[in-house]
Write a protein that holds these residues in place. Structure first.
Motif, mmCIF file in Angstrom:
data_model
loop_
_atom_site.group_PDB
_atom_site.id
_atom_site.type_symbol
_atom_site.label_atom_id
_atom_site.label_comp_id
_atom_site.label_asym_id
_atom_site.label_seq_id
_atom_site.Cartn_x
_atom_site.Cartn_y
_atom_site.Cartn_z
ATOM 1 N N THR A 173 0.839 -1.204 0.000
ATOM 2 C CA THR A 173 0.000 0.000 0.000
ATOM 3 C C THR A 173 0.872 1.251 0.000
ATOM 4 O O THR A 173 2.059 1.197 0.307
ATOM 5 C CB THR A 173 -0.915 0.058 1.246
ATOM 6 O OG1 THR A 173 -0.089 0.067 2.420
ATOM 7 C CG2 THR A 173 -1.874 -1.096 1.300
ATOM 8 N N TYR A 174 0.233 2.355 -0.349
ATOM 9 C CA TYR A 174 0.825 3.679 -0.144
ATOM 10 C C TYR A 174 -0.303 4.560 0.362
ATOM 11 O O TYR A 174 -1.380 4.614 -0.239
ATOM 12 C CB TYR A 174 1.404 4.263 -1.442
ATOM 13 C CG TYR A 174 1.726 5.734 -1.285
ATOM 14 C CD1 TYR A 174 2.788 6.140 -0.481
ATOM 15 C CD2 TYR A 174 0.936 6.702 -1.871
ATOM 16 C CE1 TYR A 174 3.057 7.479 -0.287
ATOM 17 C CE2 TYR A 174 1.206 8.045 -1.691
ATOM 18 C CZ TYR A 174 2.265 8.429 -0.896
ATOM 19 O OH TYR A 174 2.528 9.755 -0.697
ATOM 20 N N ASN A 175 -0.080 5.199 1.495
ATOM 21 C CA ASN A 175 -1.089 6.074 2.082
ATOM 22 C C ASN A 175 -2.396 5.304 2.305
ATOM 23 O O ASN A 175 -3.481 5.807 2.034
ATOM 24 C CB ASN A 175 -1.319 7.280 1.171
ATOM 25 C CG ASN A 175 -1.532 8.553 1.950
ATOM 26 O OD1 ASN A 175 -1.254 8.601 3.143
ATOM 27 N ND2 ASN A 175 -2.016 9.573 1.280
ATOM 28 N N ALA A 176 -2.274 4.057 2.766
ATOM 29 C CA ALA A 176 -3.392 3.150 3.067
ATOM 30 C C ALA A 176 -4.186 2.728 1.827
ATOM 31 O O ALA A 176 -5.254 2.140 1.947
ATOM 32 C CB ALA A 176 -4.321 3.743 4.120
ATOM 33 N N THR A 177 -3.678 3.010 0.626
ATOM 34 C CA THR A 177 -4.345 2.607 -0.612
ATOM 35 C C THR A 177 -3.557 1.477 -1.256
ATOM 36 O O THR A 177 -2.346 1.602 -1.446
ATOM 37 C CB THR A 177 -4.419 3.794 -1.594
ATOM 38 O OG1 THR A 177 -5.115 4.866 -0.963
ATOM 39 C CG2 THR A 177 -5.125 3.408 -2.878
ATOM 40 N N PRO A 178 -4.206 0.338 -1.610
ATOM 41 C CA PRO A 178 -3.498 -0.756 -2.282
ATOM 42 C C PRO A 178 -2.905 -0.282 -3.609
ATOM 43 O O PRO A 178 -3.528 0.490 -4.339
ATOM 44 C CB PRO A 178 -4.593 -1.800 -2.531
ATOM 45 C CG PRO A 178 -5.680 -1.466 -1.561
ATOM 46 C CD PRO A 178 -5.619 0.030 -1.372
ATOM 47 N N ILE A 179 -1.687 -0.741 -3.897
ATOM 48 C CA ILE A 179 -0.993 -0.348 -5.124
ATOM 49 C C ILE A 179 -0.840 -1.581 -6.018
ATOM 50 O O ILE A 179 -0.267 -2.583 -5.603
ATOM 51 C CB ILE A 179 0.399 0.250 -4.819
ATOM 52 C CG1 ILE A 179 0.289 1.423 -3.841
ATOM 53 C CG2 ILE A 179 1.099 0.680 -6.100
ATOM 54 C CD1 ILE A 179 -0.461 2.610 -4.375
ATOM 55 N N SER A 180 -1.340 -1.480 -7.250
ATOM 56 C CA SER A 180 -1.199 -2.585 -8.204
ATOM 57 C C SER A 180 0.050 -2.370 -9.055
ATOM 58 O O SER A 180 0.586 -1.265 -9.115
ATOM 59 C CB SER A 180 -2.439 -2.684 -9.093
ATOM 60 O OG SER A 180 -2.554 -1.522 -9.881
ATOM 61 N N GLY A 181 0.499 -3.434 -9.688
ATOM 62 C CA GLY A 181 1.632 -3.342 -10.603
ATOM 63 C C GLY A 181 2.978 -3.172 -9.917
ATOM 64 O O GLY A 181 3.937 -2.731 -10.540
ATOM 65 N N VAL A 182 3.057 -3.533 -8.644
ATOM 66 C CA VAL A 182 4.318 -3.445 -7.901
ATOM 67 C C VAL A 182 5.080 -4.754 -8.072
ATOM 68 O O VAL A 182 4.514 -5.838 -7.931
ATOM 69 C CB VAL A 182 4.059 -3.179 -6.401
ATOM 70 C CG1 VAL A 182 5.361 -3.158 -5.614
ATOM 71 C CG2 VAL A 182 3.292 -1.878 -6.209
ATOM 72 N N ALA A 183 6.379 -4.664 -8.386
ATOM 73 C CA ALA A 183 7.221 -5.860 -8.504
ATOM 74 C C ALA A 183 7.608 -6.312 -7.094
ATOM 75 O O ALA A 183 8.139 -5.527 -6.304
ATOM 76 C CB ALA A 183 8.462 -5.558 -9.327
ATOM 77 N N VAL A 184 7.338 -7.576 -6.788
ATOM 78 C CA VAL A 184 7.617 -8.134 -5.465
ATOM 79 C C VAL A 184 8.601 -9.287 -5.614
ATOM 80 O O VAL A 184 8.435 -10.151 -6.481
ATOM 81 C CB VAL A 184 6.321 -8.628 -4.779
ATOM 82 C CG1 VAL A 184 6.635 -9.270 -3.439
ATOM 83 C CG2 VAL A 184 5.338 -7.484 -4.613
ATOM 84 N N THR A 185 9.629 -9.286 -4.763
ATOM 85 C CA THR A 185 10.614 -10.364 -4.726
ATOM 86 C C THR A 185 10.600 -10.972 -3.333
ATOM 87 O O THR A 185 10.595 -10.241 -2.336
ATOM 88 C CB THR A 185 12.026 -9.822 -5.036
ATOM 89 O OG1 THR A 185 11.994 -9.168 -6.300
ATOM 90 C CG2 THR A 185 13.047 -10.942 -5.073
#
Length: 189
Positions: free
Chosen positions: A73-85
């Motif tokens: 999240t950013y500022n309590a808003t879910p963020i899509s399209g984030v690369a996660v390892t």
């Protein structure tokens, strides 16, 4: 300016990974008047990804699996399209080591525990990156129980031979002596 002397502008903050102090200067000119100037200061904060990784279940058996959900999240808003390892400090493997968050801000992985004969605590680390944001990271601990009872620990063939061959030789020699096929004598000089 309008009839009230106001003029409105929209300022778009620059992309930053560290806090910035920005000074905005406005200059006003009009025929018949002295020029005027004013300033204001703004603080531009970086957009830092907040990462929360959860394991379900948090304790598994050797070679068992646990579902890892990485929520970004950013500022309590879910963020899509984030690369996660994701990575593990104690072995085991994942269904995939990298993924991308969905519209709910989630990336899901399956962790398979390493084979172990002793209790382990494995730290799973998830790192999230996206252009325009500061990377975020979180960890979760997964307990791994050893193989007990019906579990099998396979030994390499060479280890089995190193153990079995001397035992077989001793048994064969003992049987040959018992049935007097070979004998042990001692000579005195």
């Amino acid at each position: 300016t309008d009839s009230n002397g106001n003029c409105t502008f929209v300022f778009t903050a620059p992309q930053t990974t560290t806090q910035l102090n920005v000074t905005i200067t406005a200059a006003a000119t009009k025929s018949g008047y002295d020029d005027g100037q004013g300033q204001t200061k703004l603080t531009v904060e970086p957009r830092i990804l907040v990462v929360q990784v959860t394991a379900n279940p948090t304790t598994i058996n050797s070679k068992g699996t646990s579902r890892m959900t990485v929520h970004v999240t950013y500022n309590a808003t879910p963020i899509s399209g984030v690369a996660v390892t994701v990575s593990s400090d104690g072995g085991g493997n994942f269904s995939a080591n990298t993924g991308t968050t969905n519209s709910n801000g989630d990336a899901i992985f399956t962790f398979t525990a390493p084979r172990t004969a002793k209790q382990l605590n494995v730290n799973i680390t998830a790192t999230a990156t996206k252009v325009g944001y500061v990377d975020g990271e979180d960890q979760v601990k997964v307990g791994v129980n050893p193989v007990v009872g019906g579990g099998k620990i396979r030994l390499p063939l060479t280890t089995i031979l190193i153990i079995a061959v001397p035992i077989i030789v001793v048994v064969v020699v003992a049987l040959l002596i018992k049935f007097r096929i070979i004998g042990i004598t001692s000579e005195e000089r």
